[in-house]
Design an enzyme around this catalytic site. Sequence first.
Site, mmCIF file in Angstrom:
data_model
loop_
_atom_site.group_PDB
_atom_site.id
_atom_site.type_symbol
_atom_site.label_atom_id
_atom_site.label_comp_id
_atom_site.label_asym_id
_atom_site.label_seq_id
_atom_site.Cartn_x
_atom_site.Cartn_y
_atom_site.Cartn_z
ATOM 1 C CG ASP A 80 50.287 45.142 37.647
ATOM 2 O OD1 ASP A 80 50.265 44.724 38.944
ATOM 3 O OD2 ASP A 80 51.033 45.904 37.300
ATOM 4 C CG HIS A 81 48.455 47.405 40.533
ATOM 5 N ND1 HIS A 81 48.200 47.675 41.782
ATOM 6 C CD2 HIS A 81 49.442 47.312 40.256
ATOM 7 C CE1 HIS A 81 49.430 47.672 42.275
ATOM 8 N NE2 HIS A 81 50.096 47.631 41.119
#
Length: 286
Positions: A80-81
């Site tokens: 994520d990210h």
Amino acid sequence: MLMNMKDLLAVANKNYFAVPAFNISDYSMFHGIMEASEEKRAPVIIAIHPDELRHIGVEMVRAIVEKAYKATVPVCIHLDHGSSFEQVILAIQSGFTSVMLDGSTLSFDENAALCKQVVHAAHAVNVSVEGELGTIGSTDAQAEAGTNSIIYTNPDDAEKFVAQTDVDSLAIAIGTSHGLYPAGMKPKLKLDLLKEIKAKVSVPLVLHGGSNNPDEEIGKSVVLGINKINISSDIKAAYYTKMREVLTDLSLREPNCIQPPCVAAMKETAYHKIVLFQADGKADLY
């Protein structure tokens, strides 16, 4: 059943539901999310932010992969990210089946170029890629990075970005923020903008900052074509609120006495999200 996110979300896109992407920060949280997903017969994305990965260590990813293989529901392990090519490569080498390259604060051209580089590397080993266009707000210092003001995704730019990069899914900005909204702050999603983007983009669309938003709006976003919704703060708040309550008993010291009621509280939140996203029972479509 371990899958990449492209294959996982293709089914969601076709059948108009959203797969929850739950951020986990320790093994007991992960174990609880897997239990909730299997109990609800829901596909699930196990999301791990680079900060969370540093906290748990890449060695734990091997255990997550092993449990995902044995699961009775589809599971994707997703970075994520990720903010750099190096972070993405570390995740791929560690066993993630999907990665996100978040270049949303870069210029359009810089974002597209970096995302295309990640796609080239990831697709070579059957790892899917999520890109992001537009910016997500941030409500507090503990939340994942965001911006002070939201830059909404331009539908024409979204169409161009997907064509240039060949990403498998696209995170869009329609009014959400990372973290929990403070008292008095009422988020409002631009659902008309979502309709415009959905009409121009064929890949699955992703909603970040899905915690603490009104259920009615989130439910409508699923009907209108959001296929992945990120939930981090809501499940962590449930987990640690219960832990604070449990720890008022100062005699407790063993994790196997402290953590189970916390996991149970977190699972109640997970159940709610799974049903809200219309993901319950959808494992049987795979």
